[in-house]
Scaffold this active site. Structure first.
Site, PDB file in Angstrom:
ATOM      1  N   GLU A   1      64.501  80.300  28.001  1.00  0.00           N
ATOM      2  CA  GLU A   1      64.754  79.166  28.876  1.00  0.00           C
ATOM      3  C   GLU A   1      63.498  78.770  29.641  1.00  0.00           C
ATOM      4  OE1 GLU A   1      69.470  79.467  29.757  1.00  0.00           O
ATOM      5  OE2 GLU A   1      68.183  80.570  31.108  1.00  0.00           O
TER       6      GLU A   1
ATOM      7  N   CYS B   1      58.706  76.189  35.080  1.00  0.00           N
ATOM      8  CA  CYS B   1      58.845  77.642  35.118  1.00  0.00           C
ATOM      9  C   CYS B   1      58.987  78.124  33.681  1.00  0.00           C
ATOM     10  CB  CYS B   1      60.074  77.998  35.958  1.00  0.00           C
ATOM     11  SG  CYS B   1      60.361  79.762  36.064  1.00  0.00           S
TER      12      CYS B   1
ATOM     13  N   CYS C   1      63.781  91.014  29.028  1.00  0.00           N
ATOM     14  CA  CYS C   1      62.831  91.728  29.883  1.00  0.00           C
ATOM     15  C   CYS C   1      63.149  93.225  29.834  1.00  0.00           C
ATOM     16  CB  CYS C   1      62.959  91.233  31.323  1.00  0.00           C
ATOM     17  SG  CYS C   1      61.615  91.754  32.408  1.00  0.00           S
TER      18      CYS C   1
ATOM     19  N   CYS D   1      65.075  95.242  36.936  1.00  0.00           N
ATOM     20  CA  CYS D   1      65.173  95.092  38.392  1.00  0.00           C
ATOM     21  C   CYS D   1      66.651  94.909  38.742  1.00  0.00           C
ATOM     22  CB  CYS D   1      64.343  93.902  38.870  1.00  0.00           C
ATOM     23  SG  CYS D   1      62.579  94.093  38.499  1.00  0.00           S
TER      24      CYS D   1
ATOM     25  N   CYS E   1      68.193  91.327  39.375  1.00  0.00           N
ATOM     26  CA  CYS E   1      67.812  90.231  38.470  1.00  0.00           C
ATOM     27  C   CYS E   1      68.716  90.218  37.249  1.00  0.00           C
ATOM     28  CB  CYS E   1      66.360  90.402  38.029  1.00  0.00           C
ATOM     29  SG  CYS E   1      65.802  89.110  36.906  1.00  0.00           S
TER      30      CYS E   1
ATOM     31  N   GLY F   1      61.014  87.527  31.580  1.00  0.00           N
ATOM     32  CA  GLY F   1      59.984  88.426  31.082  1.00  0.00           C
ATOM     33  C   GLY F   1      58.934  88.792  32.109  1.00  0.00           C
TER      34      GLY F   1
ATOM     35  N   SER G   1      53.485  85.429  38.071  1.00  0.00           N
ATOM     36  CA  SER G   1      54.256  86.342  38.917  1.00  0.00           C
ATOM     37  C   SER G   1      54.462  87.661  38.188  1.00  0.00           C
ATOM     38  CB  SER G   1      55.606  85.709  39.243  1.00  0.00           C
ATOM     39  OG  SER G   1      56.374  86.600  40.028  1.00  0.00           O
TER      40      SER G   1
ATOM     41  N   SER H   1      56.093  90.242  43.025  1.00  0.00           N
ATOM     42  CA  SER H   1      57.497  90.404  43.381  1.00  0.00           C
ATOM     43  C   SER H   1      57.635  91.693  44.170  1.00  0.00           C
ATOM     44  CB  SER H   1      58.352  90.455  42.105  1.00  0.00           C
ATOM     45  OG  SER H   1      58.267  89.217  41.440  1.00  0.00           O
ATOM     46  N   LEU H   2      57.487  91.596  45.476  1.00  0.00           N
ATOM     47  CA  LEU H   2      57.419  92.802  46.308  1.00  0.00           C
ATOM     48  C   LEU H   2      58.818  93.353  46.614  1.00  0.00           C
ATOM     49  CD1 LEU H   2      55.115  94.464  47.605  1.00  0.00           C
ATOM     50  CD2 LEU H   2      55.698  93.339  49.751  1.00  0.00           C
ATOM     51  N   HIS H   3      59.590  92.587  47.362  1.00  0.00           N
ATOM     52  CA  HIS H   3      61.017  92.828  47.590  1.00  0.00           C
ATOM     53  C   HIS H   3      61.387  94.045  48.427  1.00  0.00           C
ATOM     54  CE1 HIS H   3      61.313  89.582  44.848  1.00  0.00           C
ATOM     55  NE2 HIS H   3      61.277  90.274  43.738  1.00  0.00           N
TER      56      HIS H   3
ATOM     57  N   ASN I   1      69.925  84.939  44.708  1.00  0.00           N
ATOM     58  CA  ASN I   1      70.832  84.133  43.888  1.00  0.00           C
ATOM     59  C   ASN I   1      71.792  85.072  43.167  1.00  0.00           C
ATOM     60  OD1 ASN I   1      69.616  81.474  44.351  1.00  0.00           O
ATOM     61  ND2 ASN I   1      67.849  82.339  43.282  1.00  0.00           N
TER      62      ASN I   1
ATOM     63  N   CYS J   1      65.956  81.380  40.490  1.00  0.00           N
ATOM     64  CA  CYS J   1      65.259  82.652  40.252  1.00  0.00           C
ATOM     65  C   CYS J   1      66.246  83.742  39.880  1.00  0.00           C
ATOM     66  CB  CYS J   1      64.548  83.134  41.506  1.00  0.00           C
ATOM     67  SG  CYS J   1      63.316  82.046  42.125  1.00  0.00           S
TER      68      CYS J   1
HETATM   69  N1  SAH Z   1      58.709  89.676  35.817  1.00  0.00           N
HETATM   70  C1  SAH Z   1      57.967  88.812  36.687  1.00  0.00           C
HETATM   71  C2  SAH Z   1      58.314  87.350  36.451  1.00  0.00           C
HETATM   72  C3  SAH Z   1      59.699  86.952  36.878  1.00  0.00           C
HETATM   73  S1  SAH Z   1      59.541  85.868  38.223  1.00  0.00           S
HETATM   74  C4  SAH Z   1      58.215  89.232  38.137  1.00  0.00           C
HETATM   75  O1  SAH Z   1      59.009  90.116  38.353  1.00  0.00           O
HETATM   76  O2  SAH Z   1      57.552  88.704  39.034  1.00  0.00           O
HETATM   77  C5  SAH Z   1      61.143  85.733  38.806  1.00  0.00           C
HETATM   78  C6  SAH Z   1      61.203  85.953  40.302  1.00  0.00           C
HETATM   79  O3  SAH Z   1      62.574  85.847  40.715  1.00  0.00           O
HETATM   80  C7  SAH Z   1      60.764  87.351  40.670  1.00  0.00           C
HETATM   81  O4  SAH Z   1      60.136  87.349  41.929  1.00  0.00           O
HETATM   82  C8  SAH Z   1      62.088  88.063  40.758  1.00  0.00           C
HETATM   83  O5  SAH Z   1      61.989  89.254  41.479  1.00  0.00           O
HETATM   84  C9  SAH Z   1      62.940  87.015  41.408  1.00  0.00           C
HETATM   85  N2  SAH Z   1      64.375  87.225  41.227  1.00  0.00           N
HETATM   86  C10 SAH Z   1      64.971  87.912  40.238  1.00  0.00           C
HETATM   87  N3  SAH Z   1      66.308  87.907  40.393  1.00  0.00           N
HETATM   88  C11 SAH Z   1      66.561  87.190  41.503  1.00  0.00           C
HETATM   89  C12 SAH Z   1      67.753  86.793  42.152  1.00  0.00           C
HETATM   90  N4  SAH Z   1      68.941  87.144  41.673  1.00  0.00           N
HETATM   91  N5  SAH Z   1      67.656  86.045  43.278  1.00  0.00           N
HETATM   92  C13 SAH Z   1      66.434  85.662  43.727  1.00  0.00           C
HETATM   93  N6  SAH Z   1      65.273  85.985  43.132  1.00  0.00           N
HETATM   94  C14 SAH Z   1      65.330  86.740  42.032  1.00  0.00           C
END
Ligand code: SAH
Length: 381
Positions: A109, A122, A129, A133, A136, A184, A216, A238-240, A315, A358
């Site tokens: 997509e 995007c 992937c 995570c 995700c 991915g 990213s 993607s720190l989180h 999300n 996302c």
């Molecule tokens: N694998 C790479 C590229 C993906 S980018 C990465 O991890 O950075 C997609 C972004 O959306 C990442 O920052 C990911 O952590 C975030 N993301 C994934 N699931 C999400 C969700 N359910 N709600 C909000 N952000 C999310």
């Protein structure tokens, strides 16, 4: 020594482009080599490049600066391909999501997000992937394969087709920015991503500047330096989470490359300065990572790094083990980060109604495939 992709997932299977070779994704040099094999001078590669990446031509017959005999020779051996559109969804907020079918039948997509001053595409870098995570949706799917450079560039070209943006306009573009934030992990497919971005940045073609491209990563530390040195695009992390114990759970890759190593690699990112900051993405998960103490620890970790922070409201997706933080918690968190001198915008979710936000990607096509499996078991992989 430059590291090769660490723990690279399943090697890329060559997609079946049929008997004819797809020219999209070949470097200029490789294009020149194809022409040399046809006894044509290599400079014709520049003419071909112009037709393919500046004009968006897919039909050799339309390439009128090439001799008719050469056009015929090319058409016998090559194609200028595009992924096929399986689904074209438009959100109430004008975000658009394309479900694309690749030459070998796999699906990915891409999402186009129009804004007042820009239009961002995007782009996906893998089918599925491997990272798993916890928050995700893409992470709940197993990786099928890496995308080729052509399939990555192909997403940009397809979007240009649909948006009617050929020949490549200089300004006021509907597609002005690219983010490698689709399905991915781009740093697990670095060679193809780098080759694709070099094509996307080339001035004689699509010509999107490195300043308008953001990669990213969940934190593939050994590849971060190469990303800066070889393609020089903006980096998003993607720190989180701000503590290893939690980040190990949310982003399991952290067990391999913990926070201290990740932040050291960020500090050393080539080209980093106050005008080119690293974006730290932080998904807001209710009662998990959204306390004021977390915000203060984030500020401490970022010390000395030219950085901005993107707060992403979580999300949700069916069966997701988390909830989105309250508005008040997001506000409180953002205020602390902001007071420390870091921009910390809350990213407005776009395209939630079409599962384009996302972390929601690929879910629709997976559901569709599951029902297809029920209907036609003989066709399952
Ligand atoms: N694998 C790479 C590229 C993906 S980018 C990465 O991890 O950075 C997609 C972004 O959306 C990442 O920052 C990911 O952590 C975030 N993301 C994934 N699931 C999400 C969700 N359910 N709600 C909000 N952000 C999310």
């Amino acid at each position: 020594m430059t590291p090769s992709s660490p723990s690279a997932p399943t090697p890329a299977a060559a997609p079946n482009a049929g008997a004819r070779i797809d020219l999209v994704g070949l470097s200029r040099e490789a294009l020149g080599a194809e022409l040399a094999a046809l006894d044509e001078p290599r400079f014709r590669a520049n003419q071909l490049w112009h037709w393919i990446y500046h004009r968006g031509a897919t039909d050799f017959e339309r390439m009128t600066t090439l001799a008719k005999s050469l056009r015929a020779k090319l058409a016998e051996r090559y194609v200028v391909g595009r992924p096929a559109i399986r689904q074209d969804l438009k959100s109430v907020d004008a975000t658009r999501k394309w479900l694309l079918r690749l030459a070998d039948g796999h699906e990915i997509e891409s999402v186009h997000i129009p804004e007042d001053d820009r239009g961002t595409l995007c782009v996906s870098s893998q089918v599925g992937c491997t990272l798993t995570c916890r928050f995700c949706h893409t992470g709940t799917q197993t990786l099928v394969r890496n995308l080729t450079a052509g399939e990555i560039v192909g997403q940009v070209m397809l979007a240009r087709d649909v948006l009617g943006e050929w020949p490549s306009p200089q300004d006021e573009r509907l597609l002005s920015n690219v983010v490698l934030m689709g399905m991915g992990e781009p740093l697990y497919n670095f060679d193809a991503v780098a080759q694709a971005m070099k094509i996307v940045m080339d001035h004689a073609g699509i010509s999107i500047s490195r300043r308008r491209i953001t990669l990213s990563t969940a934190g593939v530390v050994p590849m971060i330096e190469r990303c800066g040195a070889e393609i020089g695009v903006n980096l998003a992390i993607s720190l989180h989470a701000v503590r290893d114990a939690l980040r190990d759970v949310l982003v399991p890759l952290n067990k391999k490359y913990p926070l201290a190593e990740l932040l050291a690699a960020c500090r050393a990112y080539p080209g980093l300065n106050n005008a080119r900051r690293i974006t730290f993405e932080y998904v807001m998960l209710k009662d998990i990572n959204d306390s004021p103490a977390d915000a203060r620890e984030l500020v401490r970790l970022l010390q000395g790094i030219p950085a901005k922070v993107n707060l992403i409201p979580f999300n949700a997706w069916p069966g997701a083990p988390y909830e989105c933080s309250t508005d008040a918690a997001i506000q409180r968190f953002g205020d602390i980060v902001n007071a420390a001198g870091y921009a910390s915008p809350v990213r407005t979710p776009r395209g939630r109604d079409i599962l384009a936000a996302c972390g929601q990607l690929k879910s629709a096509s997976q559901r569709a495939r599951r029902s297809a499996v029920v209907a036609a078991p003989a066709l399952t992989e």
